[in-house]
Design a protein around this motif. Structure first.
Motif, PDB file in Angstrom:
ATOM      1  N   GLU A   1       1.878  14.700   3.487  1.00 17.66           N
ATOM      2  CA  GLU A   1       3.214  14.436   4.006  1.00 17.66           C
ATOM      3  C   GLU A   1       3.163  13.972   5.460  1.00 17.66           C
ATOM      4  OE1 GLU A   1       7.319  14.083   4.129  1.00 17.66           O
ATOM      5  OE2 GLU A   1       6.013  14.413   2.409  1.00 17.66           O
ATOM      6  N   ARG A   2       2.250  14.543   6.251  1.00 18.83           N
ATOM      7  CA  ARG A   2       2.183  14.158   7.660  1.00 18.83           C
ATOM      8  C   ARG A   2       1.791  12.701   7.828  1.00 18.83           C
ATOM      9  NH1 ARG A   2      -0.760  19.258  10.835  1.00 18.83           N
ATOM     10  NH2 ARG A   2       0.867  20.816  10.384  1.00 18.83           N
ATOM     11  N   VAL A   3       0.817  12.247   7.063  1.00 20.50           N
ATOM     12  CA  VAL A   3       0.404  10.845   7.146  1.00 20.50           C
ATOM     13  C   VAL A   3       1.514   9.941   6.623  1.00 20.50           C
ATOM     14  CG1 VAL A   3      -1.325   9.153   6.423  1.00 20.50           C
ATOM     15  CG2 VAL A   3      -2.012  11.501   6.921  1.00 20.50           C
ATOM     16  N   CYS A   4       2.225  10.399   5.597  1.00 20.69           N
ATOM     17  CA  CYS A   4       3.311   9.598   5.027  1.00 20.69           C
ATOM     18  C   CYS A   4       4.443   9.400   6.031  1.00 20.69           C
ATOM     19  CB  CYS A   4       3.836  10.271   3.753  1.00 20.69           C
ATOM     20  SG  CYS A   4       4.653   9.144   2.605  1.00 20.69           S
TER      21      CYS A   4
ATOM     22  N   TYR B   1       9.220   6.705  -8.666  1.00 20.76           N
ATOM     23  CA  TYR B   1       8.276   5.899  -7.891  1.00 20.76           C
ATOM     24  C   TYR B   1       8.247   6.457  -6.473  1.00 20.76           C
ATOM     25  CZ  TYR B   1       6.391   1.763  -5.498  1.00 20.76           C
ATOM     26  OH  TYR B   1       5.648   0.905  -4.734  1.00 20.76           O
ATOM     27  N   ARG B   2       7.077   6.872  -6.016  1.00 24.64           N
ATOM     28  CA  ARG B   2       6.946   7.483  -4.697  1.00 24.64           C
ATOM     29  C   ARG B   2       6.519   6.445  -3.667  1.00 24.64           C
ATOM     30  NH1 ARG B   2       4.894  11.123  -8.374  1.00 24.64           N
ATOM     31  NH2 ARG B   2       5.909  13.151  -8.425  1.00 24.64           N
ATOM     32  N   MET B   3       7.073   6.552  -2.476  1.00 26.92           N
ATOM     33  CA  MET B   3       6.702   5.667  -1.385  1.00 26.92           C
ATOM     34  C   MET B   3       6.959   6.366  -0.058  1.00 26.92           C
ATOM     35  SD  MET B   3       9.854   2.913  -1.427  1.00 26.92           S
ATOM     36  CE  MET B   3       9.212   2.050  -0.002  1.00 26.92           C
ATOM     37  N   CYS B   4       6.293   5.890   0.983  1.00 28.33           N
ATOM     38  CA  CYS B   4       6.510   6.403   2.335  1.00 28.33           C
ATOM     39  C   CYS B   4       7.568   5.526   3.002  1.00 28.33           C
ATOM     40  CB  CYS B   4       5.211   6.374   3.139  1.00 28.33           C
ATOM     41  SG  CYS B   4       3.884   7.372   2.437  1.00 28.33           S
ATOM     42  N   TRP B   5       8.695   6.143   3.364  1.00 28.01           N
ATOM     43  CA  TRP B   5       9.838   5.358   3.855  1.00 28.01           C
ATOM     44  C   TRP B   5      10.797   6.329   4.516  1.00 28.01           C
ATOM     45  CZ3 TRP B   5      11.213   0.999   5.605  1.00 28.01           C
ATOM     46  CH2 TRP B   5      12.508   0.487   5.521  1.00 28.01           C
TER      47      TRP B   5
ATOM     48  N   LEU C   1       0.795  -1.224   0.000  1.00 28.62           N
ATOM     49  CA  LEU C   1       0.000   0.000   0.000  1.00 28.62           C
ATOM     50  C   LEU C   1       0.827   1.273   0.000  1.00 28.62           C
ATOM     51  CD1 LEU C   1      -2.758  -0.975   2.596  1.00 28.62           C
ATOM     52  CD2 LEU C   1      -2.949  -0.974   0.102  1.00 28.62           C
ATOM     53  N   THR C   2       2.153   1.182   0.193  1.00 32.26           N
ATOM     54  CA  THR C   2       2.927   2.400   0.400  1.00 32.26           C
ATOM     55  C   THR C   2       2.908   3.333  -0.808  1.00 32.26           C
ATOM     56  OG1 THR C   2       5.116   3.258   1.008  1.00 32.26           O
ATOM     57  CG2 THR C   2       5.078   1.267  -0.338  1.00 32.26           C
ATOM     58  N   ALA C   3       2.930   2.773  -2.026  1.00 29.99           N
ATOM     59  CA  ALA C   3       2.908   3.632  -3.217  1.00 29.99           C
ATOM     60  C   ALA C   3       1.578   4.349  -3.349  1.00 29.99           C
ATOM     61  CB  ALA C   3       3.199   2.809  -4.468  1.00 29.99           C
ATOM     62  N   VAL C   4       0.479   3.631  -3.056  1.00 28.09           N
ATOM     63  CA  VAL C   4      -0.848   4.248  -3.131  1.00 28.09           C
ATOM     64  C   VAL C   4      -0.976   5.348  -2.088  1.00 28.09           C
ATOM     65  CG1 VAL C   4      -3.326   3.821  -2.948  1.00 28.09           C
ATOM     66  CG2 VAL C   4      -1.834   2.112  -4.008  1.00 28.09           C
ATOM     67  N   LEU C   5      -0.534   5.068  -0.870  1.00 29.82           N
ATOM     68  CA  LEU C   5      -0.638   6.050   0.207  1.00 29.82           C
ATOM     69  C   LEU C   5       0.238   7.266  -0.067  1.00 29.82           C
ATOM     70  CD1 LEU C   5      -0.606   3.612   3.257  1.00 29.82           C
ATOM     71  CD2 LEU C   5      -2.554   4.865   2.345  1.00 29.82           C
ATOM     72  N   ALA C   6       1.402   7.056  -0.676  1.00 34.48           N
ATOM     73  CA  ALA C   6       2.305   8.182  -0.954  1.00 34.48           C
ATOM     74  C   ALA C   6       1.703   9.164  -1.941  1.00 34.48           C
ATOM     75  CB  ALA C   6       3.639   7.658  -1.485  1.00 34.48           C
ATOM     76  N   ASN C   7       0.834   8.701  -2.822  1.00 37.37           N
ATOM     77  CA  ASN C   7       0.222   9.580  -3.816  1.00 37.37           C
ATOM     78  C   ASN C   7      -1.136  10.119  -3.381  1.00 37.37           C
ATOM     79  OD1 ASN C   7       1.899   9.471  -6.498  1.00 37.37           O
ATOM     80  ND2 ASN C   7       1.904   7.393  -5.696  1.00 37.37           N
TER      81      ASN C   7
ATOM     82  N   THR D   1       9.571   9.638  -0.063  1.00 33.67           N
ATOM     83  CA  THR D   1      10.837   9.439  -0.757  1.00 33.67           C
ATOM     84  C   THR D   1      10.549   8.938  -2.157  1.00 33.67           C
ATOM     85  OG1 THR D   1      13.051   8.447  -0.589  1.00 33.67           O
ATOM     86  CG2 THR D   1      11.174   7.042  -0.063  1.00 33.67           C
ATOM     87  N   GLN D   2      11.571   8.943  -2.999  1.00 38.33           N
ATOM     88  CA  GLN D   2      11.384   8.592  -4.393  1.00 38.33           C
ATOM     89  C   GLN D   2      12.473   7.635  -4.849  1.00 38.33           C
ATOM     90  OE1 GLN D   2      11.344  12.305  -6.536  1.00 38.33           O
ATOM     91  NE2 GLN D   2       9.245  12.779  -5.936  1.00 38.33           N
ATOM     92  N   VAL D   3      12.064   6.669  -5.665  1.00 33.63           N
ATOM     93  CA  VAL D   3      12.995   5.755  -6.319  1.00 33.63           C
ATOM     94  C   VAL D   3      13.006   6.123  -7.798  1.00 33.63           C
ATOM     95  CG1 VAL D   3      13.567   3.353  -6.788  1.00 33.63           C
ATOM     96  CG2 VAL D   3      12.442   3.971  -4.645  1.00 33.63           C
ATOM     97  N   VAL D   4      14.181   6.463  -8.306  1.00 36.78           N
ATOM     98  CA  VAL D   4      14.288   6.988  -9.669  1.00 36.78           C
ATOM     99  C   VAL D   4      14.458   5.846 -10.663  1.00 36.78           C
ATOM    100  CG1 VAL D   4      15.589   8.509 -11.193  1.00 36.78           C
ATOM    101  CG2 VAL D   4      15.336   9.100  -8.776  1.00 36.78           C
TER     102      VAL D   4
END
Length: 635
Positions: A415-418, A497-501, A405-411, A485-488
């Motif tokens: 920012e606070r929830v992430c 690719y955005r994710m919460c990490w 779910l991290t990619a869905v949540l990141a988009n 954060t982002q994975v290029v």
């Protein structure tokens, strides 16, 4: 009385001078914004642009938004674009802005979260359409544009069908001179977007040329090789355009950005690709921070002509010190240097993401099934390690769910929830590694401390779920470590690719240290201890008769290799020519780890049932303890 009258006349005189001076300046740019109130029909964007400077229309109705008129110097465009494939919320009114920059002959439409390039930037047009003023005479309507604003000033709050603008044609050179007079050292501190075009004739025997800008200070230098000249023509012209501070080129970047300098290289009426000798472009710039990387990119106008799409394909990056970057490219288009946080671009990111998503979904379902299986058989089983198996299944299920779910949540979330999601994902990772470490220690306990009972289950739960909280709470209390954060991806650096990490775009040295002290240390300890435990268990059971007679011991070893983290050790082998293979293998084994865990217990349960044994007595640690007891009785 006369003195007072004289003062008033002097004041009026200065006001007239000031007003007359201001009136000589042209109103260069147009930014018109509004809200499109539409119906429920399929939506479309209608574009009809031609050269001139007479009328410019922005109108809307129930199903279409239209941009029409004579405003450009070189651009001509007539298109109807269905908006169904774009990510627009058609159930709500859509905010839009039209940006017109006459000095670049550039027109852009911002519609919702999408940006459409209606006219690409060009260099130094002869005439510019400026001083666009509102000449609206449109009636009110049920559907159309409301809250129309020009440069932030509200023009009309009611819904009308459209807005008309009229302009004046002005020589572009006069506008540049006008902008130049606004700054004391304009060539060094020019902030407005502008462009300079340089043309070079390529005749027979062309041996290459170096081109730079005399207009801009610290402009790039471009070397055009002889291979650029087409063999089919006796004479051709290479056109090099230097762009400065054009915000259009920055579209689509969040944490990354391009240099202020962009270079366009073209050959008239030719498409040049796969040059045997590349074009060399030397970009001067300010000092790039050490925690940021540079990458030469080019604008691919073929993928989507309506959007800016920067790719590294066909370009090689060479750093020439802290203030220079050289780009070697084998084709012609727009070029620049992308500066982004020092993240290593990932190859095949789309395929890896698909594998991870599938694996995490399957692992989550498998772990839930295992938890239910253990719970139903908890009374029939005398297995002391049952609580450890349950703890590992719970931690892996939590990790798989969050990673899925991290990619869905990141988009979706802010920012606070992430920040909270990133902290939970880090905790789930450390908890899973800790439970694997507990498996290692428990097996060691059963092998060498045969006649002592193992610690109580609550001790394992306290360690497995409580110990990982310590580093996570410390990092969260310090602040700045968790978030977006982002994975290029290597093939599309403009769409990470955005994710919460754990954050990697700010304070990267501290974040790297945190990752090393938590994740990497846990993985290293787990892999080393897991490998040692595999060797210990094999040495103890290799002389037993059961090794040849039954497959339980072999499956126990295989299960230990999955549970004790040897698959996580593949991250240390990701280098050299097999890096892609190792990357995919690591992705498959680790994302499907919950599924492999369930598969192992199912196979062991089936084998034990074939031998008329207990349901859960064949687990790795349980079977090891049983064999050790049998060996002690025989001795």
């Amino acid at each position: 009385m006369e003195a007072r009258l004289t003062d008033r006349l002097m004041t009026a005189f200065f006001i007239i001078i000031i007003l007359s001076t201001g009136s000589c300046e042209n109103d260069l740019f147009l930014k018109f914004c509004g809200i499109w109130h539409h119906g429920k029909n399929p939506l479309s964007l209608n574009v009809g642009l031609s050269t001139g400077c007479s009328k410019f229309f922005v109108s809307a109705n129930e199903s279409s938004l239209s941009i029409n008129g004579n405003i450009t110097s070189q651009c001509r465009r007539f298109d109807v674009i269905p908006l169904k494939r774009y990510k627009l919320d058609s159930e709500k009114d859509i905010h839009f802005c039209v940006h017109w920059e006459p000095m670049l002959d550039q027109l852009m439409l911002q519609l919702g979260d999408m940006n459409f390039i209606l006219c690409k930037p060009s260099s130094s047009p002869a005439s510019c359409c400026t001083d666009l003023s509102d000449d609206t005479r449109e009636p009110n309507a049920s559907y159309g544009i409301f809250n129309g604003m020009i440069k932030g000033d509200l023009v009309q709050s009611q819904t009308i069908t459209g807005y008309n603008f009229k302009g004046a044609e002005t020589p572009c050179k006069e506008l540049c001179e006008q902008a130049k007079q606004k700054g004391s050292d304009w060539t060094k501190s020019f902030e407005l977007p502008c462009a300079e075009k340089s043309e070079s004739e390529m005749e027979k025997g062309f041996s290459g040329t170096n081109v730079t800008s005399d207009y801009f200070h610290s402009a790039p230098t471009v070397y055009v090789p002889p291979a650029v000249k087409p063999d089919t023509t006796m004479k051709s012209k290479v056109v090099i355009t230097f762009y400065k501070n054009n915000s259009l080129f920055q579209e689509g970047f969040k944490t990354s950005n391009l240099l202020n300098d962009v270079v366009e290289v073209t050959v008239e009426n030719e498409v040049i690709v796969d040059l045997p000798k590349p074009i060399r472009m030397n970009f001067p710039h300010d000092v790039i921070p050490k925690n940021h990387a540079r990458q030469c990119v080019s604008w691919d106008t073929r993928k989507d002509p309506w959007a800016v799409n920067w790719l590294p394909d066909g370009c090689e990056t060479q750093t020439k010190g802290a203030k220079h970057t050289e780009c070697l490219c084998n084709h012609l288009t727009y070029f620049s240097v992308l500066v982004h946080p020092n993240l290593r671009p990932v190859r095949h990111l789309l395929a890896l993401t698909a594998i991870s998503s599938l694996g995490c979904a399957l692992s989550f379902i498998s772990c839930i099934a295992l938890i239910v299986f253990f719970w139903r058989n908890r009374r029939r089983s005398k297995e002391q390690s049952l609580s450890i198996h349950v703890g590992l299944a719970v931690s892996l299920a939590f990790l798989s769910l969050l990673f899925f779910l991290t990619a869905v949540l990141a988009n979706v979330v802010g920012e606070r929830v992430c920040v909270w999601v990133g902290a939970l994902l880090h905790y789930a990772t450390l908890s899973s590694l800790t439970w694997m470490g507990i498996q290692v220690f428990h097996t060691f306990w059963l092998v060498y401390v045969v006649f002592r009972p193992s610690p109580k289950p609550y001790m394992w739960y306290l360690i497995g779920f409580g110990l990982p909280l310590v580093p996570v709470v410390i990092l969260a209390a310090v602040g700045g470590f968790y978030g977006m954060t982002q994975v290029v991806p290597e093939d599309d650096v403009a769409n990470p690719y955005r994710m919460c990490w754990l954050k990697t775009d700010t304070e990267s040295d501290k974040t790297f240290l945190a990752i090393c002290l938590t994740n990497m240390t846990a993985v290293a300890v787990l892999v080393i201890s897991g490998a040692l435990m595999l060797f210990v268990v094999y040495r103890e059971i290799r002389t037993r008769d059961e090794w040849q007679q039954k497959r339980v011991a072999f499956l126990s070893i295989w299960g230990l290799s999955c549970l004790f983290g040897t698959t996580w050790g593949l991250v240390f082998l990701e280098f050299g020519p097999l890096s892609d293979f190792i990357l995919f293998l690591s992705c498959i084994l680790n994302s499907f780890q919950g599924f492999f865990l369930m598969l192992r217990f199912c196979m062991l349960d089936w084998i034990r049932k074939q031998a008329n044994g207990s349901v859960l007595g064949s687990t790795s640690s349980g079977s090891t303890r049983q064999h050790m007891l049998q060996a002690s009785e025989k001795s």
